[in-house]
Scaffold this motif. Structure first.
Motif, PDB file in Angstrom:
ATOM      1  N   LEU A 118       0.839  -1.194   0.000  1.00  0.00           N
ATOM      2  CA  LEU A 118       0.000   0.000   0.000  1.00  0.00           C
ATOM      3  C   LEU A 118       0.879   1.250   0.000  1.00  0.00           C
ATOM      4  N   TRP A 119       0.871   1.945  -1.142  1.00  0.00           N
ATOM      5  CA  TRP A 119       1.603   3.201  -1.277  1.00  0.00           C
ATOM      6  C   TRP A 119       0.728   4.349  -0.796  1.00  0.00           C
ATOM      7  N   ARG A 120       1.367   5.296  -0.086  1.00  0.00           N
ATOM      8  CA  ARG A 120       0.696   6.540   0.275  1.00  0.00           C
ATOM      9  C   ARG A 120       1.567   7.688  -0.220  1.00  0.00           C
ATOM     10  N   LEU A 121       1.045   8.413  -1.173  1.00  0.00           N
ATOM     11  CA  LEU A 121       1.771   9.517  -1.785  1.00  0.00           C
ATOM     12  C   LEU A 121       1.038  10.812  -1.465  1.00  0.00           C
ATOM     13  N   ASP A 122       1.683  11.697  -0.725  1.00  0.00           N
ATOM     14  CA  ASP A 122       1.115  13.003  -0.438  1.00  0.00           C
ATOM     15  C   ASP A 122       1.655  14.017  -1.442  1.00  0.00           C
ATOM     16  N   LEU A 123       0.747  14.738  -2.095  1.00  0.00           N
ATOM     17  CA  LEU A 123       1.102  15.677  -3.151  1.00  0.00           C
ATOM     18  C   LEU A 123       0.788  17.102  -2.715  1.00  0.00           C
ATOM     19  N   ASP A 124       1.531  18.041  -3.278  1.00  0.00           N
ATOM     20  CA  ASP A 124       1.195  19.446  -3.035  1.00  0.00           C
ATOM     21  C   ASP A 124       0.084  19.874  -3.986  1.00  0.00           C
ATOM     22  N   ALA A 125      -0.261  21.140  -3.942  1.00  0.00           N
ATOM     23  CA  ALA A 125      -1.392  21.622  -4.748  1.00  0.00           C
ATOM     24  C   ALA A 125      -1.138  21.548  -6.244  1.00  0.00           C
ATOM     25  N   ASP A 126       0.152  21.447  -6.648  1.00  0.00           N
ATOM     26  CA  ASP A 126       0.503  21.332  -8.060  1.00  0.00           C
ATOM     27  C   ASP A 126       0.687  19.880  -8.503  1.00  0.00           C
ATOM     28  N   GLY A 127       0.468  18.935  -7.601  1.00  0.00           N
ATOM     29  CA  GLY A 127       0.591  17.526  -7.953  1.00  0.00           C
ATOM     30  C   GLY A 127       1.969  16.941  -7.743  1.00  0.00           C
ATOM     31  N   ARG A 128       2.904  17.702  -7.171  1.00  0.00           N
ATOM     32  CA  ARG A 128       4.250  17.181  -6.913  1.00  0.00           C
ATOM     33  C   ARG A 128       4.243  16.303  -5.659  1.00  0.00           C
ATOM     34  N   VAL A 129       4.987  15.210  -5.693  1.00  0.00           N
ATOM     35  CA  VAL A 129       5.058  14.320  -4.541  1.00  0.00           C
ATOM     36  C   VAL A 129       5.896  14.968  -3.443  1.00  0.00           C
ATOM     37  N   GLU A 130       5.309  15.077  -2.269  1.00  0.00           N
ATOM     38  CA  GLU A 130       6.016  15.630  -1.115  1.00  0.00           C
ATOM     39  C   GLU A 130       6.564  14.532  -0.209  1.00  0.00           C
ATOM     40  N   THR A 131       5.748  13.534   0.087  1.00  0.00           N
ATOM     41  CA  THR A 131       6.191  12.429   0.936  1.00  0.00           C
ATOM     42  C   THR A 131       5.707  11.113   0.349  1.00  0.00           C
ATOM     43  N   THR A 132       6.493  10.072   0.594  1.00  0.00           N
ATOM     44  CA  THR A 132       6.197   8.739   0.069  1.00  0.00           C
ATOM     45  C   THR A 132       6.304   7.710   1.177  1.00  0.00           C
ATOM     46  N   ASP A 133       5.360   6.800   1.216  1.00  0.00           N
ATOM     47  CA  ASP A 133       5.444   5.668   2.139  1.00  0.00           C
ATOM     48  C   ASP A 133       4.848   4.453   1.441  1.00  0.00           C
ATOM     49  N   VAL A 134       5.404   3.291   1.727  1.00  0.00           N
ATOM     50  CA  VAL A 134       4.836   2.044   1.221  1.00  0.00           C
ATOM     51  C   VAL A 134       5.039   0.972   2.277  1.00  0.00           C
ATOM     52  N   ARG A 135       4.012   0.224   2.538  1.00  0.00           N
ATOM     53  CA  ARG A 135       4.076  -0.843   3.533  1.00  0.00           C
ATOM     54  C   ARG A 135       3.077  -1.924   3.170  1.00  0.00           C
ATOM     55  N   ARG A 136       3.223  -3.072   3.810  1.00  0.00           N
ATOM     56  CA  ARG A 136       2.284  -4.164   3.574  1.00  0.00           C
ATOM     57  C   ARG A 136       1.006  -3.919   4.378  1.00  0.00           C
ATOM     58  N   ALA A 137      -0.127  -4.254   3.762  1.00  0.00           N
ATOM     59  CA  ALA A 137      -1.418  -4.106   4.435  1.00  0.00           C
ATOM     60  C   ALA A 137      -2.449  -4.988   3.745  1.00  0.00           C
ATOM     61  N   VAL A 138      -3.466  -5.347   4.479  1.00  0.00           N
ATOM     62  CA  VAL A 138      -4.622  -6.017   3.885  1.00  0.00           C
ATOM     63  C   VAL A 138      -5.574  -4.927   3.390  1.00  0.00           C
ATOM     64  N   VAL A 139      -6.010  -5.020   2.134  1.00  0.00           N
ATOM     65  CA  VAL A 139      -6.876  -4.009   1.537  1.00  0.00           C
ATOM     66  C   VAL A 139      -8.130  -4.677   0.979  1.00  0.00           C
ATOM     67  N   ARG A 140      -9.118  -3.848   0.659  1.00  0.00           N
ATOM     68  CA  ARG A 140     -10.335  -4.364   0.016  1.00  0.00           C
ATOM     69  C   ARG A 140     -10.832  -3.333  -0.994  1.00  0.00           C
TER      70      ARG A 140
END
Length: 480
Positions: free
Chosen positions: A146-168
């Motif tokens: 599960l990637w979590r990408l936080d973007l600024d108002a212009d769509g640029r990636v500010e922070t990145t995280d990826v970890r294992r998770a159960v999703v649905r």
């Protein structure tokens, strides 16, 4: 990048199917999975290695062609309270099912990639996994990266995280439904943001000099008891969806580069000769390409629904043929780290059900995000992965190229002797009597030989079909 995407759409495939089966044999395409691989897959499907983190509260959705069941990615988009956006992007966790060194792993490293034929696909993993337990099908709990990408108002990636998770996943969507919902204003907020974020990412791509080719998909259709070929032009939603995957691949490359260990998808800048050839093709297709206009700007101005533009976009894929994989370890940044079409470091990590390297890239990224060493099986594979991917990609390209030739021959096999309107889009420099023509109808690009003299590059001419043999998978034209 394949020369063309192609699939069957309701055609009577008996004769063509026989030729495609012969093609599989001739190219050495893998057949049925061995019994021990199927047994291991069944066991893994029944008892995957599930992560502790539960992220099933995130209302993810998938976007794929209607018939797809091997669903690698699911997403959710939201606005951040302080401004900008948060993108959750779940990638099927194949490593939750495949044991390093086991029968499944060995078979996947033999197959390398899913192979696509007009009448079906030859999967990388057994369907019990790729179309079942590992696929991010709706309303099913699945292990994922599960990637979590936080973007600024212009769509640029500010922070990145990826970890294992159960999703649905909550919904399985297709491109046309997504486009309609967004165009009519009926899309849920998370889906509506796909256009907003996708457009921002496209603007950033333009600013950095990157380019995405909107190559039309070619369909084989039933027509008066025979076959026909038509193009399906990509929708804007195709591009917005691709931008999410592209953004994740860039974020993954940055993670691995920061950690000092990884594998990148790289592409050198196109040589001058290749660009010169494209300029000749543009001239031949009556596409205005002023010398001061960069290649990327021209491509962005094209409409794949226009036949001449579609033909030119097919020719543009030639600039992507030098792509490869670059491995780096020991903390040193590789000398060549950029993918020229992306105009940034980039890696393949979003399609592990269909491509071998993505499983390893994902594992390296999870370790990098956690600040720990990647597992030995992932690091040790880096020594052979580029070679394995090169050979697997070579076979995939051969399959795609041969299928195009074979289907075109099948479409035209009963029309030998007929004449067609065509445009000469390329002439061999060493033999100007040998070249390529683009037919207006059917949607065919084929070889032409002129016994009477040089071919008129860029001219519209009438050509006569002199050969169309699905057995040899070749078509040939001559000036009429």
């Amino acid at each position: 990048m394949p020369r063309r995407h192609m699939h069957m759409a309701g055609a009577d495939g008996a004769a063509l199917g026989a030729a495609l089966r012969e093609l599989r044999t001739r190219l050495g395409v893998p057949g049925a999975f061995p019994a021990e691989v199927l047994a291991e897959a069944e066991g893994a499907a029944a008892a995957p290695r599930l992560p502790a983190e539960d992220a099933t509260d995130i209302p993810l959705f998938t976007i794929d062609p209607p018939a797809s069941v091997d669903l690698d990615q699911a997403m959710h988009l939201a606005k951040r309270p302080a401004g900008g956006y948060r993108v959750h992007y779940a990638i099927a966790d194949v490593a939750a099912f495949v044991t390093p060194g086991g029968a499944l792993d060995t078979e996947a490293r033999r197959r390398v990639t899913t192979l696509y034929f007009p009448d079906g696909r030859v999967p990388l993993h057994p369907p019990v996994l790729s179309e079942g337990a590992a696929s991010l099908l709706p309303d099913q709990a699945r292990p994922a990266l599960l990637w979590r990408l936080d973007l600024d108002a212009d769509g640029r990636v500010e922070t990145t995280d990826v970890r294992r998770a159960v999703v649905r996943s909550r919904a399985r969507l297709d491109y046309e439904a997504v486009q309609k919902a967004i165009d009519t204003g009926t899309a849920e907020p998370a889906l509506a943001l796909l256009k907003e974020v996708g457009a921002l990412r496209e603007a950033l791509e333009t600013a950095r000099g990157g380019i995405s080719l909107n190559v039309p998909e070619q369909e084989v259709v039933a027509r008066d008891g025979s076959y026909g070929l038509v193009y399906r032009a990509p929708l804007p939603a195709d591009g917005w969806n691709a931008q999410i995957s592209l953004m994740t691949g860039m974020a993954a490359a940055d993670l691995m580069l920061a950690s000092g260990t990884g594998i990148l998808r790289t592409l050198p800048a196109a040589p001058d000769g290749a660009v010169g050839r494209l300029r000749r093709a543009a001239q031949a297709l009556r596409i205005d390409w002023p010398h001061h206009v960069p290649y990327a700007a021209l491509v962005r101005s094209l409409d794949p629904r226009i036949p001449a533009h579609a033909a030119f976009l097919q020719e543009c894929t030639a600039l992507l043929r030098g792509a490869g994989y670059t491995v780096f370890t020991g903390g040193e940044r590789p000398e060549h780290a950029v993918h020229a079409a992306v105009a940034a470091p980039y890696t393949h990590c979003t399609a592990p059900l269909r491509r071998l390297v993505d499983r390893y890239a994902g594992e390296l990224c999870v370790a990098a995000a956690a600040g720990v060493a990647a597992p030995g099986w992932a690091r040790e594979a880096l020594t052979t992965l580029p070679h394995e991917m090169r050979e697997g990609t070579r076979l995939a390209n051969s399959v795609e190229r041969e299928c195009v030739d074979l289907v075109e021959a099948a479409v035209l096999k009963d029309r030998v002797g007929e004449t067609f309107e065509a445009t000469v889009i390329d002439v061999e420099e060493r033999d100007p009597q040998d070249g390529t023509v683009h037919l207006e109808d059917p949607a065919v690009v084929g070889r032409v030989k002129s016994p009477a003299g040089p071919l008129p590059l860029g001219d519209r001419i009438r050509v006569r079909l002199t050969q169309a043999d699905p057995g040899t998978a070749k078509i040939l034209f001559a000036p009429a």
